[in-house]
Design a protein around this motif. Structure first.
Motif, short mmCIF file in Angstrom:
data_model
loop_
_atom_site.label_atom_id
_atom_site.label_comp_id
_atom_site.label_asym_id
_atom_site.label_seq_id
_atom_site.Cartn_x
_atom_site.Cartn_y
_atom_site.Cartn_z
N SER A 1 -32.70 33.22 17.04
CA SER A 1 -33.05 32.62 15.75
C SER A 1 -32.53 33.46 14.59
CB SER A 1 -34.57 32.47 15.66
OG SER A 1 -34.94 31.91 14.43
N THR A 2 -32.67 34.77 14.69
CA THR A 2 -32.18 35.66 13.64
C THR A 2 -30.66 35.61 13.54
OG1 THR A 2 -34.06 37.12 14.06
CG2 THR A 2 -32.27 38.00 12.73
N LEU A 3 -29.99 35.49 14.68
CA LEU A 3 -28.53 35.39 14.68
C LEU A 3 -28.08 34.13 13.95
CD1 LEU A 3 -25.71 36.25 15.59
CD2 LEU A 3 -26.14 35.08 17.77
N THR A 4 -28.76 33.01 14.21
CA THR A 4 -28.43 31.78 13.51
C THR A 4 -28.63 31.94 12.00
OG1 THR A 4 -29.17 30.54 15.45
CG2 THR A 4 -28.87 29.30 13.41
N GLY A 5 -29.74 32.61 11.63
CA GLY A 5 -29.99 32.86 10.21
C GLY A 5 -28.97 33.78 9.56
N SER A 6 -28.37 34.67 10.34
CA SER A 6 -27.36 35.58 9.79
C SER A 6 -26.02 34.89 9.60
CB SER A 6 -27.18 36.79 10.71
OG SER A 6 -28.37 37.56 10.79
N LEU A 7 -25.67 33.98 10.50
CA LEU A 7 -24.37 33.30 10.42
C LEU A 7 -24.40 32.09 9.50
CD1 LEU A 7 -23.23 33.39 14.17
CD2 LEU A 7 -22.63 34.97 12.33
N THR B 1 -30.19 23.33 12.02
CA THR B 1 -31.60 23.57 11.70
C THR B 1 -32.50 23.15 12.85
OG1 THR B 1 -31.12 23.17 9.37
CG2 THR B 1 -33.41 23.11 10.03
N LEU B 2 -32.14 22.08 13.55
CA LEU B 2 -32.91 21.65 14.72
C LEU B 2 -32.86 22.71 15.82
CD1 LEU B 2 -34.50 19.36 16.12
CD2 LEU B 2 -32.30 18.49 16.96
N PHE B 3 -31.68 23.29 16.04
CA PHE B 3 -31.55 24.35 17.04
C PHE B 3 -32.38 25.57 16.65
CE2 PHE B 3 -29.32 28.34 18.08
CZ PHE B 3 -29.40 28.31 19.46
N GLN B 4 -32.26 25.99 15.39
CA GLN B 4 -33.02 27.15 14.94
C GLN B 4 -34.52 26.86 14.98
OE1 GLN B 4 -32.02 28.63 11.05
NE2 GLN B 4 -32.74 30.68 11.53
N GLY B 5 -34.91 25.64 14.64
CA GLY B 5 -36.32 25.29 14.70
C GLY B 5 -36.87 25.38 16.10
N PHE B 6 -36.07 24.97 17.10
CA PHE B 6 -36.53 25.04 18.49
C PHE B 6 -36.79 26.49 18.92
CE2 PHE B 6 -35.26 25.75 22.94
CZ PHE B 6 -36.23 25.00 23.59
N LEU C 1 -36.76 23.98 5.82
CA LEU C 1 -36.68 25.27 5.14
C LEU C 1 -37.65 26.27 5.76
CD1 LEU C 1 -36.45 24.01 1.44
CD2 LEU C 1 -34.60 24.93 2.84
N ILE C 2 -38.83 25.82 6.15
CA ILE C 2 -39.79 26.73 6.79
C ILE C 2 -39.22 27.24 8.11
CG2 ILE C 2 -42.08 26.86 7.85
CD1 ILE C 2 -43.03 24.84 5.77
N ALA C 3 -38.60 26.35 8.88
CA ALA C 3 -38.01 26.77 10.16
C ALA C 3 -36.90 27.79 9.94
CB ALA C 3 -37.47 25.54 10.90
N ILE C 4 -36.03 27.54 8.95
CA ILE C 4 -34.96 28.49 8.66
C ILE C 4 -35.53 29.82 8.18
CG2 ILE C 4 -32.96 28.95 7.19
CD1 ILE C 4 -32.43 25.95 7.13
N GLY C 5 -36.52 29.76 7.28
CA GLY C 5 -37.09 30.99 6.73
C GLY C 5 -37.78 31.84 7.78
N ILE C 6 -38.63 31.23 8.61
CA ILE C 6 -39.33 32.00 9.65
C ILE C 6 -38.35 32.50 10.68
CG2 ILE C 6 -41.07 31.87 11.46
CD1 ILE C 6 -42.54 29.80 9.81
N GLY C 7 -37.42 31.64 11.10
CA GLY C 7 -36.46 32.05 12.12
C GLY C 7 -35.55 33.18 11.67
N SER C 8 -35.19 33.19 10.39
CA SER C 8 -34.32 34.25 9.87
C SER C 8 -35.08 35.54 9.62
CB SER C 8 -33.66 33.78 8.57
OG SER C 8 -32.93 32.59 8.77
N THR C 9 -36.39 35.46 9.46
CA THR C 9 -37.18 36.65 9.10
C THR C 9 -37.74 37.36 10.32
OG1 THR C 9 -37.79 35.60 7.01
CG2 THR C 9 -39.13 37.46 7.73
N ILE C 10 -38.40 36.62 11.20
CA ILE C 10 -39.04 37.23 12.36
C ILE C 10 -38.00 37.47 13.44
CG2 ILE C 10 -40.80 36.97 14.15
CD1 ILE C 10 -42.43 35.31 12.28
#
Length: 630
Positions: free
Chosen positions: A348-354, A207-212, A59-68
């Motif tokens: 990362s933001t694109l992954t969080g948007s989709l 989530t692994l991809f977004q975390g990377f 969840l931290i990886a998704i949250g940071i990746g979608s925000t920053i």
């Protein structure tokens, strides 16, 4: 699916006042928090359970990746030059605190109602179907337009990273279609399709991809902080040694900067859409939201503190402030690292948007607001693959053919509307929770006993009439027993308590309504600088009085005891109610009103289409004789 109230469309033609009544009933109809749509494994055939695989680190990886996103690499220069100056760090802090207000509200509702749909689901449970429909489509537009706009920013950064505008291969570079003048972006469409494939593999894989890519982006930001801090101590922080001081634009400028950088915190709300895929949502969702937002705020503040200290705010490049700051100090190669960080941030933001978009479609399809096609979950990957493919293809089409940058303001409309509705839902949950709570067992037994006595008494009265006996004498005899007297007395007390509770709920409901009206009047009049001053101040006073009156009433009214049994218990509870949700509503409504006329003009083009779709859906269900399908 269960609804409150459960109504069916009956009667004559779909015209006149009957049509209006039916539409109104549909607008205010709410579903129960323990709806079958929110519980895995309660459907028929084709719907399957989402994989519960996410923990706090995910969840931290998704949250940071979608925000920053890449915006921080530009916002630093723009806001410092035009609003905050060296006080940019405080602007990020104030904006972070304002975002935390919404995060608190999201954390409570996400832990109580861990279902896909986030703000759409909460508003359907607490407010009604009409508001949920608007919020749902607002978020869908946000995710679609936001993802397309983000993907279009990748190709310029990639070209810069590889040496210049013409460095990309021809099949990825932007091209102009002859005759029509449309600029197509194959790189943007290809990137969206690639992310769509990753999202279709499963929630842990995506989530692994977004975390990377998120870790790579954070490493770049740490590089900026460390190297910039070294240069700052070496040069004596020239950006802070200014005659104008730390607040060249005053407190108003700092607050104006905070309202601008507030949108850099948008993204943490995406975590609420993954609620059904979290192993322990009551514990992990609030922790994930809080930790992700705290890390984002800390990184924003440190980067801004370093950059505004390296270069005077008035000398910053508004387009590439961080790269130019390092170049001014003789480190030109840092531009490549920063550009790479921007590419990672965009991916990362694109992954969080989709990621949340197919889950939003799935939630609406479960509630019967969209075709059941979108509610299907793949057995193997345990994600809504069909919805993911459809939404990815739509976003890729928009990114390929359209320059959606002008529509990007609509992203803020959907987000701020969702933030506002979530805060209102918290007030409703605490003071007038919508769940139907069954009567306590002792109360129900008392009611049943007195009803039986009432029936017996009536029967005895009828028998006395037939035998020419006095029915009053029989009635007096029937109530002369001490046990019956005690039951009657307890029943009266319970009825009085029930009437008192109904009165409290009515006052609380009107208090919430008055508060919201006061917020709208106050925020609108405060933002309307073109109004005649006495009129503006009068409206501000009226709005302030209504807001204060509603808040004072809510402060002294007891919260509803039924809130303790609302949804999943033992989760996070929002502190400082009603003050925190009301402050959240005020901030978000003020930002909504100040988005600009052009943004609202574009929104107004989509609004009639959304309303027509809703009315068409109501008519379709009326013709079929059902309210909804789950």
């Amino acid at each position: 699916m269960a609804f409150l109230p459960d109504t069916k469309f009956r009667g004559g033609g779909f015209t006149g006042w009957k049509c209006a009544v039916e539409v109104f009933k549909t607008l205010v109809r709410r579903k129960q928090v323990d709806s079958a749509a929110g519980e895995p494994g309660s459907s028929s055939g084709q719907r399957h359970v989402l994989a519960r695989a996410l923990t706090v680190p995910h969840l931290i990886a998704i949250g940071i990746g979608s925000t920053i996103g890449a915006g921080v690499y530009i916002l630093v220069g723009t806001v410092a030059r035009e609003h905050s100056g060296p006080a940019l760090t405080f602007s990020f802090l104030i904006a972070g605190i304002a975002a935390a207000l919404s995060a608190f509200c999201y954390a409570e509702l996400a832990s109580r109602c861990p279902s896909a749909g986030s703000a759409y689901h909460y508003s359907y449970v607490c407010i009604g179907e009409g508001v949920a429909w608007l919020v749902g489509w607002g978020l869908i537009l946000e995710y679609t337009i936001g993802g397309s706009a983000v993907s279009r920013g990748v190709s310029p950064n990639l070209a810069m990273l590889f040496g210049g505008p013409d460095s990309l291969p021809s099949f990825l570079a932007r091209q102009i279609i002859p005759g029509v003048g449309i600029v197509v972006d194959p790189c943007a469409a290809f990137l969206i399709l690639l992310v769509t494939v990753v999202l279709s593999l499963g929630i842990k894989e995506s989530t692994l991809f977004q975390g990377f890519v998120t870790v790579a982006n954070i490493c770049v930001m740490i590089f900026i902080i460390v190297l910039g801090g070294y240069l700052g101590f070496k040069t004596g922080w020239p950006g802070y040694e200014l005659p104008s001081g730390y607040f060249p634009f005053g407190a108003n400028g700092m607050l104006a900067g905070a309202s601008t950088v507030f949108f850099a915190y948008i993204g943490f709300d995406i975590l609420a859409n993954t609620a059904e895929e979290v192993k322990n949502p009551q514990r992990d969702l609030p922790m994930g939201i809080g930790i992700a937002l705290s890390i984002c705020c800390t990184l924003y503040m440190l980067v801004s503190a370093v950059i505004v200290g390296l270069v005077p705010y008035y000398a910053m490049d508004p387009d590439t402030p961080i790269s130019s700051a390092f170049e001014t100090n003789g480190i030109k190669w840092a531009a490549y690292v920063i550009t790479a960080g921007a590419c990672f941030a965009l991916c990362s933001t694109l992954t969080g948007s989709l990621l949340p978009q197919p889950r939003m479609f799935m939630a609406m399809a479960r509630d019967g607001l969209l075709p059941p096609f979108f509610s299907e979950v793949d057995k193997k990957t345990q994600v809504p693959v069909k919805g993911t493919v459809v939404t990815g293809a739509l976003a890729a089409f928009l990114a390929f053919f359209m320059d959606v940058e002008q529509l990007s303001g609509m992203v803020s409309v959907g987000t701020l509307l969702a933030f506002t509705v979530v805060a209102i839902s918290v007030l409703i949950l605490r003071y007038v929770p919508p769940d139907e709570v069954p009567l306590p067992l002792s109360f129900q037994e008392t009611v049943d006993s007195v009803l039986r006595r009432y029936v017996i008494s009536n029967n005895q009265g009828e028998a006395a009439d037939k035998e020419n006996l006095d029915p009053d004498l029989v009635s007096e005899t029937s109530v002369d027993f001490p046990l019956i007297k005690k039951v009657a007395r307890n029943l009266n007390l319970n009825i009085e308590a029930s009437m008192s509770e109904a009165k409290r709920r009515k006052i609380a409901g009107w208090s919430i309504t008055i508060t919201c009206i006061g917020v709208i009047i106050l925020a609108t009049s405060a933002s309307s600088t073109a109004l005649y001053s006495p009129l503006r101040y009068t409206l501000c006073g009226i709005g302030g009085i209504l807001l204060s009156a509603g808040m004072i009433l809510l402060t002294f009214i007891n919260q509803d005891d039924a809130r303790h049994s609302f949804g999943h218990t033992s989760g996070f509870t929002c502190p400082f109610v009603p003050f925190l949700p009301i402050a959240c509503i005020l901030i978000n409504v003020y930002l909504l009103i100040n988005l600009g006329g052009s943004t609202w003009a574009r929104v107004s083009l989509f609004q009639p289409a959304i309303e027509l779709m809703f009315l068409a859906r109501v008519g379709a269900f009326r013709e079929s004789g059902v309210v909804t399908s789950a």
